[in-house]
Write a protein that holds these residues in place. Sequence first.
Motif, short mmCIF file in Angstrom:
data_model
loop_
_atom_site.label_atom_id
_atom_site.label_comp_id
_atom_site.label_asym_id
_atom_site.label_seq_id
_atom_site.Cartn_x
_atom_site.Cartn_y
_atom_site.Cartn_z
N UNK A 192 -12.04 3.86 7.57
CA UNK A 192 -10.83 4.15 7.04
C UNK A 192 -9.99 5.26 8.10
N UNK A 193 -10.41 5.83 9.01
CA UNK A 193 -9.91 6.65 9.80
C UNK A 193 -8.92 6.11 11.14
N UNK A 194 -8.74 4.82 10.81
CA UNK A 194 -8.08 4.09 12.20
C UNK A 194 -6.53 4.53 12.06
N UNK A 195 -5.77 3.97 13.29
CA UNK A 195 -4.49 4.40 13.47
C UNK A 195 -3.59 3.40 13.01
N UNK A 240 -3.30 -5.02 -3.32
CA UNK A 240 -2.67 -4.71 -2.03
C UNK A 240 -2.66 -3.16 -2.22
N UNK A 241 -2.16 -2.52 -3.50
CA UNK A 241 -2.21 -1.34 -3.55
C UNK A 241 -3.55 -0.55 -3.38
N UNK A 242 -4.61 -1.17 -3.62
CA UNK A 242 -6.01 -0.58 -3.51
C UNK A 242 -6.54 -1.00 -1.93
N UNK A 243 -5.90 -1.82 -1.22
CA UNK A 243 -6.56 -2.14 0.03
C UNK A 243 -6.10 -0.83 1.20
N UNK A 244 -7.10 -0.41 1.83
CA UNK A 244 -6.99 0.65 2.57
C UNK A 244 -6.52 0.41 3.98
N UNK A 245 -6.41 -0.95 4.47
CA UNK A 245 -5.92 -1.30 5.75
C UNK A 245 -4.60 -1.54 5.85
N UNK A 246 -4.35 -2.40 6.81
CA UNK A 246 -2.70 -2.59 7.11
C UNK A 246 -2.60 -4.21 6.34
N UNK A 264 2.34 -0.27 11.38
CA UNK A 264 2.17 0.18 10.24
C UNK A 264 0.78 1.01 10.07
N UNK A 265 0.88 1.94 9.09
CA UNK A 265 -0.37 2.78 9.08
C UNK A 265 -1.43 2.22 8.02
N UNK A 266 -2.59 2.53 7.94
CA UNK A 266 -3.46 2.10 7.31
C UNK A 266 -3.01 2.20 5.62
N UNK A 267 -3.08 1.49 4.86
CA UNK A 267 -2.44 1.26 3.46
C UNK A 267 -1.12 0.82 3.26
N UNK A 268 -0.26 0.57 4.35
CA UNK A 268 0.87 0.12 4.42
C UNK A 268 0.98 -1.41 4.14
N UNK A 269 1.87 -1.86 3.33
CA UNK A 269 2.10 -3.28 3.22
C UNK A 269 3.45 -3.50 3.79
N UNK A 270 3.57 -4.46 4.80
CA UNK A 270 4.69 -4.70 5.35
C UNK A 270 5.21 -6.31 5.13
N UNK A 271 6.47 -6.55 4.83
CA UNK A 271 6.78 -8.03 4.58
C UNK A 271 7.68 -8.32 5.76
N UNK A 272 7.39 -9.57 6.13
CA UNK A 272 8.44 -10.06 7.31
C UNK A 272 9.33 -11.09 6.67
N UNK A 273 10.60 -10.62 6.74
CA UNK A 273 11.30 -11.98 5.97
C UNK A 273 12.36 -12.37 7.11
N UNK A 274 12.86 -13.71 6.74
CA UNK A 274 13.70 -14.13 7.47
C UNK A 274 14.06 -15.59 7.27
N UNK A 275 15.23 -16.27 7.85
CA UNK A 275 15.37 -17.82 7.57
C UNK A 275 14.45 -18.53 8.17
#
Length: 363
Positions: free
Chosen positions: A16-19, A194-200, A40-51
């Motif tokens: 879990x110590x990754x970048x 996803x809140x419990x997921x420790x990576x990206x 994105x840092x470990x633990x982040x959830x990023x959403x890609x949105x677009x048409x």
Amino acid sequence: MTDTDETPAGVRADDTRGDGLDARLVVDRGSFRLDVALTAAPGDVVALLGPNGAGKTTALRALAGLVPLTGGRLRLDGTPLERTPPEARPVGVVFQDYLLFPHLSALDNVAFGPRCQGAGKAEARARAAAWLDRMGLADHADAKPRRLSGGQAQRVALARALATRPRLLLLDEPLAALDARTRLEVRAQLRRHLAEFEAVAVLVTHDPLDAMVLADRLVVVEHGRVVQEGAPSDIARHPRTDYIAQLVGLNLYRGRAEGHTVRLESGPAVATTEDLSGPAFVAFPPGAVTLHRDRPTGSSARNLWRCEVAGLETHGDQIRADLTGELALAADLTTVAAAELGLHPGVEVWAAVKAAQTHAYPA
């Protein structure tokens, strides 16, 4: 602690110590060019949105290694992955149609990933059983995909992706195949996992509600480029393109601010409560618009425009009027109000918006 009795959390505790993710995805496909930076840092959830056609799925497939980069970089926890084949990347993928193996049980579908990583049959099945239990599917371990509901299949697909302990989880429209009722329940479950997921985690969706509920940060892509990114609340309040404004349900205009007035690039001026100077956006929701058949007298609204009804459509429990004229805009009103006004395409109306219901911000 062994692999079979640890609590599934997507990754090992010592991993879990990754970048996190550091990528610039450049993909040239004919006349289309994708050039998107993602961090994105470990633990982040990023959403890609677009048409449609913006490049969201291409970006996701590039992260997975299914589409080769023609430029840029891709590093995960500091390790370059540009030349790493898909099967060797610490990446889990949940596809839109889940792609479960129809001839395998739910348990063996989830165990497939660990088996491919070299785990023995007993270890892989034990890990899979733990994940199915975590997903509330222990009673469906022996079920084939055809016997699973849409929500159950989605959870099996998620368990299969997480059972490989990925450092990057990719979700391609994970709720698109579900009906509205199931979608509500599964969205809440997915948010918890996803809140419990420790990576990206990187999520591709066209649904703004999915993005707002599931993601910590939104990255909006149009024509292969990032046009806006930030926290969901910031993007919802400060849209910077027409697509984003439509996504979050706002009328959006660009112009030049002079004090409490924004003079639009093409159209009239809009009175606001903000005091700004220079290039600016001004926005207001369709629900802030009131319509009148005759020019109102004694109204406190400082914004008043003569318009024509171009179209009407049901929008939730209201009627949305598409207006053209001095200012093109959308207005929401009740069915009763629309009937009382006798609205239909071609009818002339006056549209009023109070300055306090507008929001101006620098462009």
